[in-house]
Design a protein around this motif. Structure first.
Motif, PDB file in Angstrom:
ATOM      1  N   ASP A 128       0.842  -1.190   0.000  1.00 32.18           N
ATOM      2  CA  ASP A 128       0.000   0.000   0.000  1.00 32.18           C
ATOM      3  C   ASP A 128       0.882   1.247   0.000  1.00 32.18           C
ATOM      4  N   THR A 129       1.119   1.803  -1.164  1.00 31.72           N
ATOM      5  CA  THR A 129       2.017   2.954  -1.284  1.00 31.72           C
ATOM      6  C   THR A 129       1.401   4.258  -0.775  1.00 31.72           C
ATOM      7  N   SER A 130       0.125   4.224  -0.376  1.00 28.38           N
ATOM      8  CA  SER A 130      -0.496   5.428   0.188  1.00 28.38           C
ATOM      9  C   SER A 130      -0.091   5.641   1.645  1.00 28.38           C
ATOM     10  N   ILE A 131       0.494   4.595   2.260  1.00 30.32           N
ATOM     11  CA  ILE A 131       0.952   4.697   3.652  1.00 30.32           C
ATOM     12  C   ILE A 131       2.449   4.977   3.654  1.00 30.32           C
ATOM     13  N   GLU A 132       2.884   5.966   4.436  1.00 29.36           N
ATOM     14  CA  GLU A 132       4.302   6.296   4.520  1.00 29.36           C
ATOM     15  C   GLU A 132       5.084   5.095   5.045  1.00 29.36           C
ATOM     16  N   LEU A 133       6.295   4.911   4.499  1.00 28.92           N
ATOM     17  CA  LEU A 133       7.094   3.733   4.831  1.00 28.92           C
ATOM     18  C   LEU A 133       7.371   3.629   6.322  1.00 28.92           C
ATOM     19  N   GLU A 134       7.608   4.771   6.972  1.00 34.87           N
ATOM     20  CA  GLU A 134       7.887   4.745   8.410  1.00 34.87           C
ATOM     21  C   GLU A 134       6.692   4.192   9.179  1.00 34.87           C
ATOM     22  N   GLN A 135       5.478   4.537   8.741  1.00 32.61           N
ATOM     23  CA  GLN A 135       4.275   4.013   9.388  1.00 32.61           C
ATOM     24  C   GLN A 135       4.120   2.518   9.119  1.00 32.61           C
ATOM     25  N   VAL A 136       4.534   2.086   7.932  1.00 32.04           N
ATOM     26  CA  VAL A 136       4.505   0.653   7.623  1.00 32.04           C
ATOM     27  C   VAL A 136       5.405  -0.110   8.583  1.00 32.04           C
ATOM     28  N   PHE A 137       6.624   0.392   8.794  1.00 32.56           N
ATOM     29  CA  PHE A 137       7.555  -0.260   9.720  1.00 32.56           C
ATOM     30  C   PHE A 137       6.986  -0.278  11.144  1.00 32.56           C
ATOM     31  N   GLU A 138       6.425   0.870  11.554  1.00 36.38           N
ATOM     32  CA  GLU A 138       5.870   0.976  12.908  1.00 36.38           C
ATOM     33  C   GLU A 138       4.744  -0.024  13.123  1.00 36.38           C
ATOM     34  N   GLN A 139       3.793  -0.072  12.181  1.00 33.11           N
ATOM     35  CA  GLN A 139       2.651  -0.973  12.331  1.00 33.11           C
ATOM     36  C   GLN A 139       3.077  -2.434  12.250  1.00 33.11           C
ATOM     37  N   SER A 140       4.023  -2.730  11.371  1.00 34.99           N
ATOM     38  CA  SER A 140       4.495  -4.107  11.219  1.00 34.99           C
ATOM     39  C   SER A 140       5.205  -4.574  12.482  1.00 34.99           C
ATOM     40  N   GLU A 141       6.077  -3.718  13.016  1.00 32.59           N
ATOM     41  CA  GLU A 141       6.804  -4.080  14.230  1.00 32.59           C
ATOM     42  C   GLU A 141       5.841  -4.275  15.401  1.00 32.59           C
ATOM     43  N   GLN A 142       4.834  -3.387  15.506  1.00 33.56           N
ATOM     44  CA  GLN A 142       3.862  -3.487  16.591  1.00 33.56           C
ATOM     45  C   GLN A 142       3.092  -4.798  16.532  1.00 33.56           C
ATOM     46  N   LYS A 143       2.669  -5.182  15.325  1.00 29.36           N
ATOM     47  CA  LYS A 143       1.898  -6.420  15.160  1.00 29.36           C
ATOM     48  C   LYS A 143       2.744  -7.634  15.517  1.00 29.36           C
ATOM     49  N   LEU A 144       3.991  -7.665  15.083  1.00 31.37           N
ATOM     50  CA  LEU A 144       4.870  -8.789  15.413  1.00 31.37           C
ATOM     51  C   LEU A 144       5.193  -8.817  16.900  1.00 31.37           C
ATOM     52  N   PHE A 145       5.413  -7.630  17.474  1.00 35.59           N
ATOM     53  CA  PHE A 145       5.723  -7.564  18.899  1.00 35.59           C
ATOM     54  C   PHE A 145       4.549  -8.075  19.730  1.00 35.59           C
ATOM     55  N   ASN A 146       3.342  -7.649  19.395  1.00 38.58           N
ATOM     56  CA  ASN A 146       2.164  -8.114  20.122  1.00 38.58           C
ATOM     57  C   ASN A 146       2.008  -9.615  20.030  1.00 38.58           C
ATOM     58  N   LEU A 147       2.369 -10.158  18.877  1.00 33.42           N
ATOM     59  CA  LEU A 147       2.239 -11.600  18.665  1.00 33.42           C
ATOM     60  C   LEU A 147       3.274 -12.368  19.473  1.00 33.42           C
ATOM     61  N   THR A 148       4.525 -11.927  19.428  1.00 38.72           N
ATOM     62  CA  THR A 148       5.598 -12.659  20.107  1.00 38.72           C
ATOM     63  C   THR A 148       5.518 -12.549  21.617  1.00 38.72           C
ATOM     64  N   THR A 149       4.898 -11.463  22.117  1.00 37.40           N
ATOM     65  CA  THR A 149       4.765 -11.312  23.578  1.00 37.40           C
ATOM     66  C   THR A 149       3.387 -11.730  24.063  1.00 37.40           C
ATOM     67  N   ASN A 150       2.541 -12.188  23.117  1.00 36.39           N
ATOM     68  CA  ASN A 150       1.162 -12.564  23.457  1.00 36.39           C
ATOM     69  C   ASN A 150       0.464 -11.426  24.177  1.00 36.39           C
ATOM     70  N   LYS A 151       0.743 -10.213  23.694  1.00 39.08           N
ATOM     71  CA  LYS A 151       0.240  -9.014  24.348  1.00 39.08           C
ATOM     72  C   LYS A 151      -1.143  -8.645  23.827  1.00 39.08           C
ATOM     73  N   LYS A 152      -2.095  -8.564  24.721  1.00 36.83           N
ATOM     74  CA  LYS A 152      -3.446  -8.168  24.338  1.00 36.83           C
ATOM     75  C   LYS A 152      -3.552  -6.646  24.345  1.00 36.83           C
ATOM     76  N   ALA A 153      -4.453  -6.125  23.540  1.00 37.99           N
ATOM     77  CA  ALA A 153      -4.659  -4.688  23.478  1.00 37.99           C
ATOM     78  C   ALA A 153      -5.118  -4.168  24.836  1.00 37.99           C
ATOM     79  N   ARG A 154      -4.423  -3.123  25.347  1.00 35.95           N
ATOM     80  CA  ARG A 154      -4.752  -2.577  26.660  1.00 35.95           C
ATOM     81  C   ARG A 154      -5.977  -1.677  26.598  1.00 35.95           C
ATOM     82  N   PHE A 155      -6.150  -1.042  25.463  1.00 37.32           N
ATOM     83  CA  PHE A 155      -7.206  -0.049  25.371  1.00 37.32           C
ATOM     84  C   PHE A 155      -8.430  -0.638  24.686  1.00 37.32           C
ATOM     85  N   GLN A 156      -9.371  -1.077  25.514  1.00 41.46           N
ATOM     86  CA  GLN A 156     -10.618  -1.667  25.039  1.00 41.46           C
ATOM     87  C   GLN A 156     -11.778  -0.967  25.742  1.00 41.46           C
ATOM     88  N   PRO A 157     -12.921  -0.847  25.060  1.00 45.28           N
ATOM     89  CA  PRO A 157     -14.089  -0.280  25.750  1.00 45.28           C
ATOM     90  C   PRO A 157     -14.454  -1.129  26.964  1.00 45.28           C
TER      91      PRO A 157
END
Length: 437
Positions: A128-157
């Protein structure tokens, strides 16, 4: 068929778990904190487990009758195969002895499914070239980090009764949401450094704001023994380290900068090196042009993963960040400040941001700064929770009676009052202490 399109699940293990829950009233307690509903690979198995989990959380039995009733009441009994399905699960299970082993097998398949899903998401982000590359890296790293640490989202209704339960629990524990600064009069005004708060410390050059950032870093690292990350967009790693060393040895910082040590100071140097080396202080001197909110998040994520809960984050200083030749600096700095507030909330940590005051105050008769004097202020004032302005009268008036005194002006305080307190400050070694009349 590619491997990524194949069903990644273990139906036999799933059915053994569900049968064990129906057979043994204690079985659900073994897996309830291990397996989420989504760990089961089919919708039918998810519904049966969801019924058992909800019954267990409400202190009810998880036998055939209660689970069947729950499924019927929620209009899903026939969709999962009816009572015949539940009876089959029960008759195929001998005991629930190995339920923890089956849970590990199911969890393995679940995590593999998650990994495949994250992989597909990262591929989509990369394309998706409409997303800045830095944001791609940030979102990708966050998703992998959440997966490897089995981290659930803290901010839920959450319903208010859950929020009240959390608040009551913290009140009963007597736990404080803030860390003391070690300066009695300042703590009396601000109540300490509150987790998730954005704290802006602003002053003119040479007034002592970097020293104040070093003081807070050293005090929090020493008193609560939690990692403190100091992002130095201005000073180098060596210069900043020598400031901390001066604080611990009492050796004049200017001489330390030039590696000038008196012979009688070597014992203090050795002791200071030993004491400072034990503190959980991490220095990041990434150049200002390269230091972005994404890089700050990435660094904090790694430190939190390796060392646990963070104690404090310090950034020196915010107006150094970004392209200083850019047109609307106030808007750019406001964006950085908003990102720092988000980071404070995400990592549940006080975030101290140092900032410069405009030189316009030099032309005022009263040179004490106000919030409006913060350079390129933009949205800084609205994003901050706490605004501290530093002033030393001796810098302007050589005959002042306030020699060695720093005024800390609490100009904004979302959680308390605004006022001014005085502290004793020695700029040669960065020492701060309580002011006594």
């Amino acid at each position: 068929m590619s491997k990524s399109n194949q069903f990644l699940g273990n139906l036999e293990a799933e059915e053994a778990i569900l049968g064990g829950i129906l057979l043994d009233p204690n079985a659900i307690s073994i897996v309830a904190n291990i397996l989420p509903v989504e760990a089961f690979g089919t919708h039918g198995n998810q519904q049966i487990y969801k019924a058992a989990l909800e019954l267990y959380q409400n202190n009810k039995q998880t036998d055939l009758m209660t689970i069947s009733t729950w499924l019927s009441d929620h209009k899903v009994l026939e969709k999962i195969g009816g009572n015949n399905k539940l009876s089959q699960l029960l008759t195929r299970t001998v005991s629930a002895v190995n339920i923890d082993h089956y849970a590990a097998l199911v969890l393995d398949k679940y995590q593999r499914r998650q990994l495949v899903a994250v992989g597909h998401t990262i591929v989509d982000l990369g394309c998706d070239t409409s997303i800045e590359l830095e944001q791609v890296f940030e979102q990708s790293e966050q998703k992998l980090f959440n997966l490897t640490t089995n981290k659930k989202a803290r901010f839920q209704p959450k319903p208010i009764h859950e929020c009240l339960a959390n608040v009551l629990n913290k009140i009963e524990q007597g736990s404080s949401p803030a860390y003391p600064t070690g300066l009695v009069d300042l703590d009396a005004l601000i109540g300490g450094l509150i987790k998730q708060d954005l704290i802006v410390v602003a002053a003119r050059p040479s007034m002592g704001k970097s020293w104040f950032g070093c003081y807070l870093t050293n005090y929090i690292a020493s008193s609560i023994q939690k990692p403190v990350l100091f992002f130095s967009a201005e000073m180098s790693e060596e210069q900043l380290t020598k400031r901390f060393l001066s604080m611990h040895t009492g050796i004049d910082s200017q001489r330390l900068m030039h590696n000038q040590i008196y012979e009688e100071e070597y014992d203090s140097l050795v002791q200071g090196l030993s004491n400072l080396g034990k503190l959980p202080i991490i220095i990041d001197d990434t150049p200002a042009s390269e230091l972005t909110p994404t890089k700050i998040r990435s660094a904090l994520r790694r430190i939190e993963s390796e060392r646990g809960e963070l104690g404090l984050v310090v950034l020196d200083y915010i107006q150094k960040l970004g392209d200083r030749a850019a047109g609307n600096r106030a808007q750019a700095i406001g964006k950085y400040c908003g990102a720092c507030k988000d980071i404070a909330k995400t990592f549940n940590v006080p975030f101290v941001v140092l900032a410069q005051i405009n030189r316009g105050v030099e032309g005022q008769s009263n040179k004490r700064p106000s919030m409006a004097d913060i350079k390129d202020s933009g949205d800084i004032e609205q994003d901050m929770d706490l605004g501290l302005l530093l002033y030393r009268d001796e810098y302007y008036n050589s005959n002042t009676s306030d020699q060695g005194i720093m005024e800390i002006i609490v100009a904004k305080n979302r959680n308390g009052i605004t006022d001014t307190c005085k502290v004793v400050f020695d700029p040669s070694i960065g020492n701060f202490s309580d002011y006594k009349n």
